[in-house]
Design an enzyme around this catalytic site. Structure first.
Site, short mmCIF file in Angstrom:
data_model
loop_
_atom_site.label_atom_id
_atom_site.label_comp_id
_atom_site.label_asym_id
_atom_site.label_seq_id
_atom_site.Cartn_x
_atom_site.Cartn_y
_atom_site.Cartn_z
N LYS A 30 -27.03 8.74 36.48
CA LYS A 30 -28.22 8.99 35.65
C LYS A 30 -28.50 10.49 35.50
O LYS A 30 -28.65 10.99 34.38
CB LYS A 30 -29.41 8.28 36.30
CG LYS A 30 -30.78 8.70 35.81
CD LYS A 30 -31.87 7.97 36.54
CE LYS A 30 -32.11 8.50 37.94
NZ LYS A 30 -32.88 9.74 37.97
N THR A 31 -28.56 11.20 36.63
CA THR A 31 -28.92 12.62 36.58
C THR A 31 -27.85 13.42 35.83
O THR A 31 -28.17 14.31 35.04
CB THR A 31 -29.10 13.18 38.01
OG1 THR A 31 -30.06 12.37 38.69
CG2 THR A 31 -29.58 14.61 38.00
N ASP A 208 -37.54 11.40 33.02
CA ASP A 208 -36.74 10.79 34.08
C ASP A 208 -37.56 9.71 34.78
O ASP A 208 -38.79 9.79 34.84
CB ASP A 208 -36.33 11.89 35.07
CG ASP A 208 -35.29 11.41 36.08
OD1 ASP A 208 -34.57 10.44 35.77
OD2 ASP A 208 -35.22 11.99 37.18
N GLU A 209 -36.90 8.69 35.36
CA GLU A 209 -37.56 7.61 36.12
C GLU A 209 -38.70 6.99 35.32
O GLU A 209 -39.82 6.81 35.81
CB GLU A 209 -38.09 8.13 37.47
CG GLU A 209 -37.04 8.75 38.38
CD GLU A 209 -36.13 7.73 39.05
OE1 GLU A 209 -36.16 6.55 38.67
OE2 GLU A 209 -35.37 8.13 39.96
N GLN A 239 -35.36 -1.27 39.13
CA GLN A 239 -35.79 -0.47 40.29
C GLN A 239 -37.26 -0.04 40.16
O GLN A 239 -37.67 0.95 40.75
CB GLN A 239 -34.89 0.76 40.44
CG GLN A 239 -33.46 0.41 40.81
CD GLN A 239 -32.64 1.65 41.13
OE1 GLN A 239 -32.77 2.26 42.17
NE2 GLN A 239 -31.76 2.02 40.21
N ARG A 585 -28.38 0.65 48.02
CA ARG A 585 -28.32 1.92 48.75
C ARG A 585 -26.98 2.04 49.49
O ARG A 585 -26.58 3.13 49.89
CB ARG A 585 -29.42 2.03 49.82
CG ARG A 585 -30.87 2.03 49.34
CD ARG A 585 -31.16 2.96 48.21
NE ARG A 585 -31.02 2.26 46.94
CZ ARG A 585 -30.87 2.86 45.77
NH1 ARG A 585 -30.80 4.16 45.69
NH2 ARG A 585 -30.77 2.16 44.65
#
Length: 678
Positions: A30-31, A208-209, A239, A585
């Site tokens: 994503k980043t 973002d997010e 998420q 995770r």
């Protein structure tokens, strides 16, 4: 810069005009995608000053800034890349005059906010007031609207405090953290010219997010976007785990409906986890109905089978995990690549004690060690006073907990008098007649302290005859848990208190000949873990783990009531998203654990396996798919006829949910499909 991207990432990074929704699965780069898009826009000649990128944390902003700027060779000046609140601050410095205020305002922090609120109202718990006022601001509600929405005595009182707090801020030209966004929105809403100028300035906006945005942030973005609609949002509906603090999953689910002509790109290639881990993660999240839908595909091969541990109780569970950790570390695995996750913070107590015994170094990420938590320290202080009359330190800690109107001035007077008479504070209150005590602290406080002392003495007598009855009577006497019910993190604190009570009972059952003083001595040694010198494994709540990754993950507490948390106000779909976050995770090995019994609400209770074990396919069992409980207690809702109201309780009613709603003092039972959230 595009050569290192996969096909989906490349399409997202090179999209220029029109709304763009990037659905970025866990571990899908994503980043990397959003930073490359930022660099790409600048590389094709778009003016950097017309680009605005918003994040939720300074850490994320710093990382994105570093990565994006590394991709760009020459740039006369950088684009604005900051948190929502930093943007609000910059905006207000230019435009707060539109509200008739000066731009030399001072931003107050949480401590300052609490002090101001405590100055306005000394009776109501300050943390309740600060939390509720923050909720109202993020729901864009004025004190007047709060008063109209509910006739409940507490909320009327909170609305009054909110009103006086706002007056104080304006009079002293202060701005709190929530105001940075709320005042920015108000200026844009009431001043079309400023809104147009802002929209003309920032022609390309990235967020973002996005799944973590709330109602205020969504409305603010709508104002900044204006006509161009060049808004690119990156997020993962699977998420979205912060509903309890105001995040609205609806923002990402309805993005393409809200912004016409949206292009949606799914990033489904996962670079973090093995195929087997993703298989069970995908299977679990597919039971959610409120999702846009995507399926993560591993780029890392099959990997190990997921381990499912079944244990008798939490001590057995901890032993198995400790044995595994010893083996991993002996094989050369770094302790820093191992993490233990749990849904309920109270579960850390058994793990902490087990790891201390096994001499495993651990650190709590984003949390506090069990015996260092304020509510547990308060309980320990109470028990110390009950066993030791001379413990002045402990009595000063608990003399006004729960609140009984004994302030710092009164405590100081007691201390001075105790020193003069060479007595402990306990003995001073006990020995002085009510009238003599009233001379020191006043009549009202004298009565309060005498009642408090009588309660302590009653408990001392009970302790001599029945240690088990003592624990029950302690809670009945002081209503200790009730004082935490209205706090934002109240459920977590009450779970910790229950865990502590259960541990005390268990200690007395296992050690019939020992007393409360022995128990206190034992835990004082346990809470003094040796200073960590070596690398430590990480322990944390699933919420704290979001955005992190570890080679080896253990998730404990897969039982109904612990994970998922069930009951009124529980959002099962958000619980499932937490499960998905926990699973994803893990990079190489995932271990999930459930037990037959734990302390539950203070007593050892037989538990059933979590439905998530069967829903994910980790064990065989009947699958149950339930409709999302979209409403929870304390939600503000709107009805076409009755107007605004507050949800008092939620219960099942066939395929829907029945809400008991307080409409300005009039309570009604209404089906959930007839109201909408505010």
């Amino acid at each position: 810069m595009l050569s290192t991207l996969n096909e989906s990432q490349k399409i997202a990074a090179t999209h220029i005009d029109g709304p763009l929704l990037i659905l970025a699965g866990a571990g899908s780069g994503k980043t990397k995608t959003i930073t490359t898009r930022l660099a790409y826009l600048i590389s094709i000649g778009i003016d950097p000053s017309s680009i605005l990128t918003l994040t939720f944390t300074n850490k994320a902003a710093k990382e994105m800034r570093t990565r994006a700027f590394d991709l760009i060779e020459k740039m006369s000046y950088p684009p604005l890349l900051c948190t929502f609140h930093k943007f609000g601050l910059l905006f207000l410095k230019f435009h707060i005059g539109a509200l008739g205020r000066k731009n030399n305002f001072v931003i107050i922090d949480t401590d300052d906010k609490k002090k101001i609120i405590k100055m306005i109202d000394k009776e109501t718990t300050t943390s309740i007031l600060t939390s509720e006022i923050s909720k109202f601001k993020n729901s864009i509600m004025t004190p007047e609207e709060v008063k109209l929405s509910s006739q409940d005595k507490l909320y009327t009182k909170i609305a009054d405090v909110y009103e006086k707090y706002e007056e104080y801020l304006i009079k002293n030209n202060l701005v709190d953290f929530d105001d940075l966004l709320l005042l920015t929105y108000k200026i844009l809403d009431k001043n079309p010219k400023i809104a147009q100028e802002t929209s003309d300035r920032y022609k390309y906006i990235m967020v973002d997010e996005y799944q973590d945005t709330n109602e205020l942030q969504y409305k603010l973005l709508k104002k900044i976007c204006g006509q161009s609609n060049n808004l690119c949002v990156v997020g993962d509906d699977d998420q979205s785990i912060y509903g309890w603090r105001g995040a609205t999953i609806k923002n990402i689910l309805t993005f393409s409906e809200t912004f016409e002509g949206t292009k949606t790109i799914k990033l489904e290639d996962n670079y973090r986890s093995t195929k087997k881990i993703l298989h069970y993660s995908n299977a679990l999240i597919e039971h959610n109905r409120d999702r846009l839908g995507k399926k993560l595909v591993s780029t890392r091969g099959e990997g190990e089978d997921i381990r499912v541990y079944e244990s008798k109780d939490e001590n057995d569970e901890t032993r198995k995990i400790a044995d595994d950790i010893h083996k991993l570390i002996e094989s050369g695995i770094s302790a820093g690549e191992i993490a233990i996750l749990y849904r309920v913070n109270a579960l850390s107590r058994a793990l902490e004690e087990g790891f201390n015994r096994a001499r495993i170094n651990y650190k709590l990420v984003g949390g506090m060690k069990f015996y260092e938590r304020a509510e547990i320290k308060d309980l320990i202080a109470y028990f110390r006073v009950i066993t030791n009359k001379n413990d002045n330190f402990s009595i000063k800690r608990i003399i006004n907990k729960p609140k009984r109107g004994i302030g710092a001035t009164t405590v100081s007077k007691l201390e001075v008098e105790a020193i003069r008479l060479k007595k402990s504070i306990f003995n001073l209150i006990e020995d002085l007649e009510s009238d003599d005590l009233a001379v020191v602290v006043g009549k009202k406080n004298s009565r309060t302290l005498k009642v408090f002392m009588a309660s302590i003495k009653d408990l001392q007598d009970i302790l001599k005859s029945s240690k088990m009855r003592f624990v029950d009577l302690f809670e009945e006497t002081f209503d200790f848990k009730q004082s935490y019910e209205k706090l934002a993190d109240g459920a977590d604190r009450i779970a910790n208190i229950d865990e502590f009570y259960g541990y005390v009972r268990d200690y007395f059952l296992q050690n019939i000949e020992l007393n409360l003083e022995d128990f206190l001595n034992e835990i004082s040694l346990k809470s003094d873990q040796d200073a960590l010198t070596d690398e430590a494994i990480s322990m944390m709540s699933i919420h704290a783990s979001k955005g992190l990754e570890y080679e080896y993950i253990f998730v404990v507490g897969f039982e109904e009531g612990f994970f998922p948390i069930v009951g009124d106000g529980c959002d099962l779909e958000e619980e499932r998203r937490l499960g998905y976050v926990a699973f994803t995770r893990a990079k190489d090995r995932l271990t999930v654990s459930h037990v037959h019994s734990r302390f539950y609400k203070g007593k050892r209770t037989q538990l059933t396996k979590s439905r998530f074990l069967s829903e994910s396919g980790l064990i065989k069992g009947s699958l149950t798919i339930e409709k999302n409980k979209a409403f929870r207690k304390d939600d503000l809702v709107k009805h076409k006829i009755f107007g605004m109201g507050r949800v008092m309780s939620v219960s099942k009613a066939g395929k829907e949910f029945k809400l008991n709603i307080n409409f300005g003092g009039s309570k009604r039972d209404i089906l959930s499909s007839f109201v909408e959230k505010i």
